[in-house]
Design a protein around this motif. Sequence first.
Motif, PDB file in Angstrom:
ATOM      1  N   LEU A   1     -76.041 -55.577   7.466  1.00  0.00           N
ATOM      2  CA  LEU A   1     -77.179 -56.382   7.915  1.00  0.00           C
ATOM      3  C   LEU A   1     -77.890 -57.027   6.730  1.00  0.00           C
ATOM      4  O   LEU A   1     -78.305 -58.192   6.799  1.00  0.00           O
ATOM      5  CB  LEU A   1     -78.154 -55.510   8.703  1.00  0.00           C
ATOM      6  CG  LEU A   1     -79.397 -56.211   9.267  1.00  0.00           C
ATOM      7  CD1 LEU A   1     -79.011 -57.225  10.333  1.00  0.00           C
ATOM      8  CD2 LEU A   1     -80.384 -55.182   9.829  1.00  0.00           C
ATOM      9  N   SER A   2     -77.989 -56.297   5.635  1.00  0.00           N
ATOM     10  CA  SER A   2     -78.729 -56.791   4.471  1.00  0.00           C
ATOM     11  C   SER A   2     -78.044 -57.963   3.782  1.00  0.00           C
ATOM     12  O   SER A   2     -78.661 -58.633   2.945  1.00  0.00           O
ATOM     13  CB  SER A   2     -78.958 -55.658   3.466  1.00  0.00           C
ATOM     14  OG  SER A   2     -77.739 -55.244   2.874  1.00  0.00           O
ATOM     15  N   THR A   3     -76.777 -58.241   4.124  1.00  0.00           N
ATOM     16  CA  THR A   3     -76.101 -59.400   3.537  1.00  0.00           C
ATOM     17  C   THR A   3     -76.706 -60.705   4.024  1.00  0.00           C
ATOM     18  O   THR A   3     -76.494 -61.757   3.404  1.00  0.00           O
ATOM     19  CB  THR A   3     -74.603 -59.402   3.883  1.00  0.00           C
ATOM     20  OG1 THR A   3     -74.436 -59.573   5.303  1.00  0.00           O
ATOM     21  CG2 THR A   3     -73.927 -58.110   3.430  1.00  0.00           C
TER      22      THR A   3
ATOM     23  N   VAL B   1     -78.711 -58.816  13.857  1.00  0.00           N
ATOM     24  CA  VAL B   1     -79.225 -57.523  14.309  1.00  0.00           C
ATOM     25  C   VAL B   1     -78.152 -56.438  14.244  1.00  0.00           C
ATOM     26  O   VAL B   1     -76.952 -56.729  14.226  1.00  0.00           O
ATOM     27  CB  VAL B   1     -79.747 -57.607  15.768  1.00  0.00           C
ATOM     28  CG1 VAL B   1     -80.878 -58.619  15.886  1.00  0.00           C
ATOM     29  CG2 VAL B   1     -78.626 -57.942  16.752  1.00  0.00           C
ATOM     30  N   VAL B   2     -78.621 -55.193  14.237  1.00  0.00           N
ATOM     31  CA  VAL B   2     -77.790 -54.023  14.524  1.00  0.00           C
ATOM     32  C   VAL B   2     -78.175 -53.568  15.923  1.00  0.00           C
ATOM     33  O   VAL B   2     -79.351 -53.317  16.201  1.00  0.00           O
ATOM     34  CB  VAL B   2     -78.033 -52.886  13.515  1.00  0.00           C
ATOM     35  CG1 VAL B   2     -77.265 -51.628  13.945  1.00  0.00           C
ATOM     36  CG2 VAL B   2     -77.622 -53.307  12.115  1.00  0.00           C
ATOM     37  N   TRP B   3     -77.190 -53.498  16.800  1.00  0.00           N
ATOM     38  CA  TRP B   3     -77.486 -53.121  18.194  1.00  0.00           C
ATOM     39  C   TRP B   3     -76.356 -52.230  18.693  1.00  0.00           C
ATOM     40  O   TRP B   3     -75.406 -52.669  19.304  1.00  0.00           O
ATOM     41  CB  TRP B   3     -77.624 -54.369  19.055  1.00  0.00           C
ATOM     42  CG  TRP B   3     -78.275 -54.141  20.386  1.00  0.00           C
ATOM     43  CD1 TRP B   3     -78.442 -52.948  21.039  1.00  0.00           C
ATOM     44  CD2 TRP B   3     -78.855 -55.140  21.241  1.00  0.00           C
ATOM     45  NE1 TRP B   3     -79.085 -53.136  22.223  1.00  0.00           N
ATOM     46  CE2 TRP B   3     -79.356 -54.466  22.384  1.00  0.00           C
ATOM     47  CE3 TRP B   3     -78.993 -56.513  21.154  1.00  0.00           C
ATOM     48  CZ2 TRP B   3     -79.974 -55.139  23.429  1.00  0.00           C
ATOM     49  CZ3 TRP B   3     -79.611 -57.191  22.187  1.00  0.00           C
ATOM     50  CH2 TRP B   3     -80.104 -56.509  23.318  1.00  0.00           C
ATOM     51  N   PHE B   4     -76.467 -50.937  18.406  1.00  0.00           N
ATOM     52  CA  PHE B   4     -75.451 -49.989  18.857  1.00  0.00           C
ATOM     53  C   PHE B   4     -76.018 -48.567  18.771  1.00  0.00           C
ATOM     54  O   PHE B   4     -75.954 -47.926  17.735  1.00  0.00           O
ATOM     55  CB  PHE B   4     -74.174 -50.094  18.013  1.00  0.00           C
ATOM     56  CG  PHE B   4     -73.023 -49.280  18.554  1.00  0.00           C
ATOM     57  CD1 PHE B   4     -72.202 -49.804  19.548  1.00  0.00           C
ATOM     58  CD2 PHE B   4     -72.768 -48.008  18.087  1.00  0.00           C
ATOM     59  CE1 PHE B   4     -71.151 -49.055  20.060  1.00  0.00           C
ATOM     60  CE2 PHE B   4     -71.713 -47.254  18.589  1.00  0.00           C
ATOM     61  CZ  PHE B   4     -70.905 -47.775  19.583  1.00  0.00           C
TER      62      PHE B   4
ATOM     63  N   ASP C   1     -85.833 -43.477   8.328  1.00  0.00           N
ATOM     64  CA  ASP C   1     -84.775 -43.889   7.400  1.00  0.00           C
ATOM     65  C   ASP C   1     -84.256 -45.276   7.752  1.00  0.00           C
ATOM     66  O   ASP C   1     -84.032 -46.114   6.858  1.00  0.00           O
ATOM     67  CB  ASP C   1     -83.621 -42.880   7.429  1.00  0.00           C
ATOM     68  CG  ASP C   1     -83.975 -41.569   6.745  1.00  0.00           C
ATOM     69  OD1 ASP C   1     -84.984 -41.540   6.012  1.00  0.00           O
ATOM     70  OD2 ASP C   1     -83.246 -40.584   6.954  1.00  0.00           O
ATOM     71  N   ARG C   2     -84.068 -45.531   9.027  1.00  0.00           N
ATOM     72  CA  ARG C   2     -83.542 -46.834   9.441  1.00  0.00           C
ATOM     73  C   ARG C   2     -84.591 -47.933   9.313  1.00  0.00           C
ATOM     74  O   ARG C   2     -84.249 -49.092   9.101  1.00  0.00           O
ATOM     75  CB  ARG C   2     -83.006 -46.738  10.875  1.00  0.00           C
ATOM     76  CG  ARG C   2     -81.706 -45.936  10.953  1.00  0.00           C
ATOM     77  CD  ARG C   2     -81.288 -45.605  12.363  1.00  0.00           C
ATOM     78  NE  ARG C   2     -80.021 -44.878  12.361  1.00  0.00           N
ATOM     79  CZ  ARG C   2     -79.569 -44.163  13.389  1.00  0.00           C
ATOM     80  NH1 ARG C   2     -80.281 -44.075  14.500  1.00  0.00           N
ATOM     81  NH2 ARG C   2     -78.408 -43.537  13.296  1.00  0.00           N
ATOM     82  N   ARG C   3     -85.857 -47.573   9.427  1.00  0.00           N
ATOM     83  CA  ARG C   3     -86.922 -48.565   9.238  1.00  0.00           C
ATOM     84  C   ARG C   3     -86.951 -49.102   7.810  1.00  0.00           C
ATOM     85  O   ARG C   3     -87.487 -50.185   7.559  1.00  0.00           O
ATOM     86  CB  ARG C   3     -88.281 -47.947   9.582  1.00  0.00           C
ATOM     87  CG  ARG C   3     -88.540 -47.800  11.070  1.00  0.00           C
ATOM     88  CD  ARG C   3     -89.955 -47.297  11.297  1.00  0.00           C
ATOM     89  NE  ARG C   3     -90.238 -47.014  12.689  1.00  0.00           N
ATOM     90  CZ  ARG C   3     -90.614 -47.918  13.584  1.00  0.00           C
ATOM     91  NH1 ARG C   3     -90.729 -49.191  13.226  1.00  0.00           N
ATOM     92  NH2 ARG C   3     -90.865 -47.563  14.827  1.00  0.00           N
ATOM     93  N   ALA C   4     -86.382 -48.359   6.875  1.00  0.00           N
ATOM     94  CA  ALA C   4     -86.309 -48.848   5.496  1.00  0.00           C
ATOM     95  C   ALA C   4     -85.315 -49.994   5.368  1.00  0.00           C
ATOM     96  O   ALA C   4     -85.381 -50.772   4.406  1.00  0.00           O
ATOM     97  CB  ALA C   4     -85.916 -47.705   4.557  1.00  0.00           C
ATOM     98  N   TRP C   5     -84.413 -50.117   6.343  1.00  0.00           N
ATOM     99  CA  TRP C   5     -83.362 -51.138   6.307  1.00  0.00           C
ATOM    100  C   TRP C   5     -83.604 -52.289   7.266  1.00  0.00           C
ATOM    101  O   TRP C   5     -83.093 -53.392   7.061  1.00  0.00           O
ATOM    102  CB  TRP C   5     -82.019 -50.503   6.654  1.00  0.00           C
ATOM    103  CG  TRP C   5     -81.448 -49.613   5.616  1.00  0.00           C
ATOM    104  CD1 TRP C   5     -81.636 -48.260   5.510  1.00  0.00           C
ATOM    105  CD2 TRP C   5     -80.582 -49.964   4.537  1.00  0.00           C
ATOM    106  NE1 TRP C   5     -80.940 -47.760   4.440  1.00  0.00           N
ATOM    107  CE2 TRP C   5     -80.283 -48.787   3.817  1.00  0.00           C
ATOM    108  CE3 TRP C   5     -80.031 -51.176   4.111  1.00  0.00           C
ATOM    109  CZ2 TRP C   5     -79.455 -48.781   2.709  1.00  0.00           C
ATOM    110  CZ3 TRP C   5     -79.197 -51.168   3.001  1.00  0.00           C
ATOM    111  CH2 TRP C   5     -78.922 -49.983   2.307  1.00  0.00           C
ATOM    112  N   ALA C   6     -84.349 -52.029   8.344  1.00  0.00           N
ATOM    113  CA  ALA C   6     -84.471 -53.030   9.405  1.00  0.00           C
ATOM    114  C   ALA C   6     -85.826 -52.923  10.082  1.00  0.00           C
ATOM    115  O   ALA C   6     -86.470 -51.876  10.068  1.00  0.00           O
ATOM    116  CB  ALA C   6     -83.358 -52.843  10.433  1.00  0.00           C
ATOM    117  N   ASP C   7     -86.245 -54.037  10.678  1.00  0.00           N
ATOM    118  CA  ASP C   7     -87.403 -54.035  11.567  1.00  0.00           C
ATOM    119  C   ASP C   7     -86.879 -53.807  12.978  1.00  0.00           C
ATOM    120  O   ASP C   7     -85.867 -54.405  13.375  1.00  0.00           O
ATOM    121  CB  ASP C   7     -88.137 -55.373  11.493  1.00  0.00           C
ATOM    122  CG  ASP C   7     -88.721 -55.649  10.112  1.00  0.00           C
ATOM    123  OD1 ASP C   7     -89.140 -54.682   9.445  1.00  0.00           O
ATOM    124  OD2 ASP C   7     -88.736 -56.824   9.700  1.00  0.00           O
TER     125      ASP C   7
END
Length: 235
Positions: free
Chosen positions: A64-66, A71-74, A81-87
């Motif tokens: 996702l960070s690329t 979105v990540v949807w799975f 921990d995941r909030r550090a990578w995505a909203d």
Amino acid sequence: MDFTTVRPGQLAIIASDFDARPMSFIQEGDRLGYEPAVARAVGEVLGLEPVWFDVEPAKFYPTLSTGNYDVVWFSQAITQDRRAWADFTRPYGRFDEAVLVREDSPIHTVSDLAGKRLAALAGGTSLGLAEALPDLEWVPFTVSDQTRSALLRALAQHEIDALVGDALPLLTAEADTNTLRVAFQLPTQHPFGIGVLPGNRELLEALNQALNQLIVSGTLAKLWAQWIPYKPFPF
């Protein structure tokens, strides 16, 4: 709604071909389940075509960070921990966890797990139960082992005594065989959300508005009843 996606007219979704029925699975080339159904409903509201890209779960957020996906949807429980990578969007579901055992297992309650070998997916929310269940031998499965067949085979072949994970796929596994059963469920009610590329506030707000619209219209409840009829709708 004014928002942008990496591919105009499309929502680029990082997902997996991992069999996670009834949440998501692929059958004869079609992506089915509650999450794909909700993605298509959201797409209709926003005028977007959902397009899925299968990625190893451990690489979801680095991918996702690329900036090449939206979105990540799975089956993503919203964690710190995941909030550090995505909203994350508002939840589109809340889900429990469960413990799967062999049909002849003596395990029926949490206390029965004492001294047993319990498998959990490495990096998943289940490993957070270690504090609640301290007298266990935890057997985390790496990403390369993350297939439904590998996890169930380890249980069937007595390599582990029990498997903990999201309740819905484990209930499906129980229904698919007469050799395994869900010993009990854990009422964790983890909120699952859509992980959005950080900084794309407009898309995040659009997705939230679409989910809210689906809740108000009753569409989300109908999709839940279609795919998860044995669980009460959480909203």
